[in-house]
Design a protein around this motif. Sequence first.
Motif, PDB file in Angstrom:
ATOM      1  N   ALA A  64       0.896  -0.970   0.052  1.00 15.92           N
ATOM      2  CA  ALA A  64       0.065  -0.160   0.126  1.00 15.92           C
ATOM      3  C   ALA A  64       0.922   1.333   0.028  1.00 15.92           C
ATOM      4  O   ALA A  64       0.577   2.257  -0.688  1.00 15.92           O
ATOM      5  N   VAL A  65       2.155   1.169   0.898  1.00 16.60           N
ATOM      6  CA  VAL A  65       2.754   2.464   0.941  1.00 16.60           C
ATOM      7  C   VAL A  65       3.458   2.799  -0.440  1.00 16.60           C
ATOM      8  O   VAL A  65       3.653   3.682  -0.829  1.00 16.60           O
ATOM      9  N   SER A  66       3.831   1.650  -1.078  1.00 17.24           N
ATOM     10  CA  SER A  66       4.659   1.709  -2.414  1.00 17.24           C
ATOM     11  C   SER A  66       3.820   2.169  -3.477  1.00 17.24           C
ATOM     12  O   SER A  66       4.115   3.247  -4.238  1.00 17.24           O
ATOM     13  N   TYR A  67       2.488   1.822  -3.502  1.00 15.98           N
ATOM     14  CA  TYR A  67       1.437   2.007  -4.525  1.00 15.98           C
ATOM     15  C   TYR A  67       1.084   3.750  -4.203  1.00 15.98           C
ATOM     16  O   TYR A  67       1.158   4.582  -5.144  1.00 15.98           O
ATOM     17  N   GLU A  68       0.879   4.196  -2.955  1.00 16.07           N
ATOM     18  CA  GLU A  68       0.753   5.518  -2.708  1.00 16.07           C
ATOM     19  C   GLU A  68       1.818   6.568  -3.128  1.00 16.07           C
ATOM     20  O   GLU A  68       1.686   7.668  -3.501  1.00 16.07           O
ATOM     21  N   LEU A  69       2.820   6.065  -2.670  1.00 12.26           N
ATOM     22  CA  LEU A  69       4.135   6.954  -2.806  1.00 12.26           C
ATOM     23  C   LEU A  69       4.570   6.918  -4.393  1.00 12.26           C
ATOM     24  O   LEU A  69       4.648   8.008  -5.069  1.00 12.26           O
ATOM     25  N   THR A  70       4.092   5.834  -5.086  1.00 13.54           N
ATOM     26  CA  THR A  70       4.231   5.781  -6.622  1.00 13.54           C
ATOM     27  C   THR A  70       3.498   6.835  -7.274  1.00 13.54           C
ATOM     28  O   THR A  70       3.398   7.590  -8.454  1.00 13.54           O
ATOM     29  N   LYS A  71       2.215   6.808  -6.917  1.00 11.66           N
ATOM     30  CA  LYS A  71       1.089   7.798  -7.349  1.00 11.66           C
ATOM     31  C   LYS A  71       1.458   9.264  -7.102  1.00 11.66           C
ATOM     32  O   LYS A  71       0.934  10.163  -7.797  1.00 11.66           O
ATOM     33  N   LYS A  72       2.372   9.714  -6.208  1.00 12.84           N
ATOM     34  CA  LYS A  72       3.041  10.814  -6.026  1.00 12.84           C
ATOM     35  C   LYS A  72       4.047  11.241  -6.794  1.00 12.84           C
ATOM     36  O   LYS A  72       4.530  12.433  -6.928  1.00 12.84           O
TER      37      LYS A  72
END
Length: 399
Positions: A17-25
């Motif tokens: 989840a953290v990886s996905y959200e950081l990549t979204k940014k």
Amino acid sequence: MKIYDWIVVGGGITGAAVSYELTKKGFAVLLLERDTAMQNATRFSYGGLAYWSGTTDLTRQLCTEGIDRHRNLSAELDADTEFRELDLLLTIDRGVDVEQVAANYAHFAIPPQLLSVAEAGELEPLLNKSAIAGALTVRHGHISPTATNQAYCQAFVRLGGTIEFAEVTGLISEGNRISGVKTVGENYACENAVICAGGWSRSLLKAAGISAGVYFTRAEILETPPVDLQLRTFVMPALLKRFELEAESSKIEVDFLWDEPGKELHPPILDAGAIRFNDGSLRIGQLSRTLSDLNAKVDRQTSEKAIRAGIGKVLPDVANLPATWHDCIVAFSADNLPVVGPIGDRPGLQVFSGLSNPLAIVPALAERFANRAAGEKDWAMAYAPLRYELLSPDRFAKK
């Protein structure tokens, strides 16, 4: 050597989840996971979303945000997380004061409803009514943790993220600053690293000389293949022993035992529960131990016998189903709150671990983590600002 903006250590539900959200940014993110086939706490979780269970402004806020995200997560990730809502049945043992147990839940965001023995039996026909004095019930969220984890990882890769399967052995420092991550076969450079390794977070941080208030239990469950047995509800005991085990095992007076080999801080506990997944399989458990060794061995036959005996008291038809024993490491913190944020004296290093109610709040908390990493203010969120100091790893810093 490529320098990543972020390296995320641990590919369970928190790391994904953290990886996905950081990549979204827009960050360049590397996710490092040890196992190609998941054998972690995400894989063997019950999959429950206790969004009703907030007891403080902070936990109520996170649970509300979390369930809102879960209700829309399949559409966002373009994959089925198998989200649903069902009745949670919290059984109260015969001879226990049901009114007192119900009073223990009165301060929850959504207090469960007290049921008579007959009403509990109507809600769950497989229940052994002679074993209980009553039950509590409340609507409860549920997902497939494996499907959700996979959905996050696939969405992360579609956005340009990178996943490598490698065992992390340590952190790379330049002075006090963390500048990379070591694995068995290769070193990786980064501007920031975040430890999302669940119960393994403690050993990684300790190796770097960091104490962050993260501990772990060894949880044991039984998993059945798809069966015809129709368990209608998610059954758990109303008086959970796991939280007491966590509290006793993280007291300051026994903290030193975690750093000594071969210690068992408290006797094991059993919270007999069961949930049926959409594919017809059941997960039955849970036996929990606080052992100081991450790789400690337990007597699986004795454990399986204890789990079957425990669930047999409340759900006799479940006790003798064919099943496979599994165990995993489950993180918790010394105050039952997540451990999320930067390590004050180690620039470049953050933690996202110690979540006792992880599945319910991870999507919202991971989104907020990424927003802060991108320098965005909390007012950009649909909800009120979060008191991040309550989650900071530095709250456990030794004085």
